[in-house]
Design a protein around this motif. Structure first.
Motif, mmCIF file in Angstrom:
data_model
loop_
_atom_site.group_PDB
_atom_site.id
_atom_site.type_symbol
_atom_site.label_atom_id
_atom_site.label_comp_id
_atom_site.label_asym_id
_atom_site.label_seq_id
_atom_site.Cartn_x
_atom_site.Cartn_y
_atom_site.Cartn_z
ATOM 1 N N SER A 80 0.523 -0.741 0.212
ATOM 2 C CA SER A 80 -0.229 0.159 -0.203
ATOM 3 C C SER A 80 0.811 1.447 -0.434
ATOM 4 O O SER A 80 2.332 0.929 0.496
ATOM 5 C CB SER A 80 -0.476 0.087 1.046
ATOM 6 N N ALA A 87 -2.305 5.998 7.164
ATOM 7 C CA ALA A 87 -2.419 4.136 7.492
ATOM 8 C C ALA A 87 -3.065 3.258 6.682
ATOM 9 O O ALA A 87 -4.312 3.609 5.833
ATOM 10 C CB ALA A 87 -3.443 4.442 8.729
ATOM 11 N N ALA A 88 -2.671 2.667 6.708
ATOM 12 C CA ALA A 88 -3.263 1.328 6.302
ATOM 13 C C ALA A 88 -3.214 -0.163 7.235
ATOM 14 O O ALA A 88 -2.303 -0.658 8.149
ATOM 15 C CB ALA A 88 -2.393 0.531 5.330
ATOM 16 N N THR A 89 -4.338 -0.916 7.036
ATOM 17 C CA THR A 89 -4.141 -2.162 7.830
ATOM 18 C C THR A 89 -4.411 -3.339 6.922
ATOM 19 O O THR A 89 -4.855 -3.455 6.063
ATOM 20 C CB THR A 89 -5.716 -2.401 8.534
ATOM 21 N N TYR A 90 -3.209 -4.169 7.309
ATOM 22 C CA TYR A 90 -3.293 -5.566 6.755
ATOM 23 C C TYR A 90 -3.966 -7.143 7.731
ATOM 24 O O TYR A 90 -3.582 -7.146 9.153
ATOM 25 C CB TYR A 90 -1.474 -6.104 6.703
#
Lengths: 156, 338
Positions: A80, A87-90
């Motif tokens: 990403s 922000a990024a959520t994995y």
């Protein structure tokens, strides 16, 4: 024009209006926009039920020798682009989640806020200052007969 | 006996009255008496008109008028009585007076007069009278009997002929012969009505050399089989098949628009964050598993670190330039979180 034709035309125009402003490949965005970081997050399963290192993890094999597990298999890779304060959520196997926020960046380094949570809640909260194109690994969450290793790389 | 007085003379017979040479004077006088409106047989005034002969032949006026057609039934009977008495020439008188008498049939029957005597006494009768009489007399006996057998003789003539046929054996034989000939002619006419239909039919279909009693079914089947094959179903469907379109229906209805809409959906699915404004967070996409490339220099500095209760974390770098590991041990964890 029939009613169906008008309906379809309207749907198309609506979709086109949504997509028109943003369409920039990530690589081109990294060169042209130094204020974004391409974050890569890998999920690796270290296990004794398998032997060998996944070929795609060849660059990490030298670091894995310090662990007792016989095999290292790549389960997923997620990427990403993060702008500052983005922000990024994995998703991570075992019902876990990894949230990464780009706090700052400059030509040399990037500061990332990392939060790891399980089904009960957050279990890890850390801030890492990593050099440009550098990698750090969060390791240790239990998964099946082994553990998980989560390499994170910040490229820009 | 009363006789005409001196100077009296017989009236001249009016020219309208027929002259029959066979008439006697008495009969002539009788005719005149009938014609005279002053005549009254009962009064005896006719004595000056008639001789003894005439008086003997004299009939009451009513009876005579009966012959003229105006008779009452009872008078008719009286007339018949007179006729039965043998007044043979009464029929002639009636015809001579040319009157329509409703007892004509009875008179003729009572006269029972053969045709020949009538012919002899009526040579000069009026034309219309003669036509009716000669019509029944002039036919030859054979023709008359034949017509009688065919039911073509009616009225007085039929009665006359029937009476003759009953009396004469020769007439009966002729009637029987006529009956046989008639039957044969009718049978011949029915048989002659049969027409050979096969000759006409066979010639029209080109099979006039085939005997009608033979079964022509095989020949017909061979002829039909030799015809070029015709797919009746295909011919019908070709006639009713809808017009073929040069393009699929959905394309004609707006295919280009649909195709562009689908392309837009594909772009949304393939290109990540396509519709996301800058800086927004999003669910990370799983990219293809390409070989992970690690930099030669990996210098990570952990500025702060927090863990959940009963979770142990350790930061380790095994090699110079190698990646920094944040080791998380959950083995002692009891479910606590930050």
């Amino acid at each position: 024009m029939t009613f169906l034709q008008r309906l379809l035309l309207g749907a198309f125009l609506g979709l086109a209006s949504l997509s028109a402003p943003v369409f920039v490949p990530s690589a081109q965005a990294a060169d042209a926009l130094p204020n974004k970081v391409q974050l890569s997050v890998l999920v690796v399963h270290a296990t004794d039920s398998e032997s060998g290192v996944d070929p795609r993890l060849a660059s990490l094999a030298s670091s894995f020798r310090y662990f007792k597990y016989k095999g290292y298999r790549l389960l997923s890779e997620q990427r990403s682009d993060l702008a500052v304060n983005g922000a990024a959520t994995y998703p991570v196997e075992g019902g876990r989640k990894l949230k990464v926020t780009l706090l700052s960046m400059d030509d040399a380094r990037a500061k990332l806020h990392v939060e790891m949570s399980n089904e009960q809640g957050k279990v890890l909260d850390t801030t890492v200052n990593i050099n440009r194109d550098g990698t750090f690994i969060i390791s240790g969450p239990r998964y099946k007969d082994g553990i998980l290793m989560l390499p994170l790389r910040a490229s820009y | 006996m009363n006789e005409p007085g001196p100077g009296a003379s017989l009236e001249v017979m009016p020219p309208s009255l027929p002259t029959a040479p066979a008439l006697t004077d008495a009969e002539r006088r009788l005719l005149l008496a009938v014609d005279d409106p002053q005549y009254d047989g009962a009064s005896g005034a006719s004595d000056r008109w008639f001789s003894a002969e005439v008086q003997e032949l004299r009939l009451p006026g009513e009876r005579l008028r009966a012959l003229l057609g105006a008779a009452r039934v009872d008078v008719r009977d009286d007339v018949m009585d007179v006729i039965d008495g043998g007044f043979e020439r009464l029929g002639f008188l009636r015809e001579a007076l040319a009157g329509d008498v409703d007892v004509v049939q009875d008179v003729f029957d009572a006269l029972d007069t053969p045709a020949v005597p009538l012919r002899d006494v009526l040579p000069d009768a009026p034309a219309d009278l003669m036509a009716s009489i000669w019509a029944g007399i002039e036919d030859s006996d054979a023709m008359l009997l034949s017509a009688f057998g065919d039911g073509e003789v009616h009225g007085p003539r039929r009665a006359l002929v029937s009476r003759t046929a009953l009396r004469e054996a020769a007439a009966q034989s002729q009637l029987q012969a006529h009956a046989r000939i008639g039957a044969q002619v009718r049978d011949a006419a029915v048989q002659g009505a049969e027409v050979d239909l096969w000759a006409a039919i066979g010639a029209s279909i080109g099979a006039d050399d085939v005997e009608p009693e033979n079964d022509v079914g095989d020949e017909l089947r061979e002829a039909v089989s030799a015809l070029p094959g015709i797919d009746v179903a295909a011919e019908v469907m070709a006639a009713v098949a809808p017009r073929e379109r040069s393009m699929p229906r959905w394309v004609a209805l707006g295919g280009p628009i649909v195709a562009l809409a689908m392309a837009a959906l594909v772009l949304l699915a393939v290109v990540p964050n396509l519709a996301m404004p800058p800086g927004a967070s999003s669910k990370a996409s799983i990219a293809q598993f390409a070989p992970f490339v690690m930099s030669a220099v990996n210098d990570a500095q952990v500025e702060d670190l927090e863990t959940a209760h009963d979770v142990v974390a350790q930061v380790v770098q095994f090699d110079d330039g190698g990646p920094t590991f944040i080791l998380v041990d959950e083995s002692g964890a009891s479910g606590g979180t930050l």
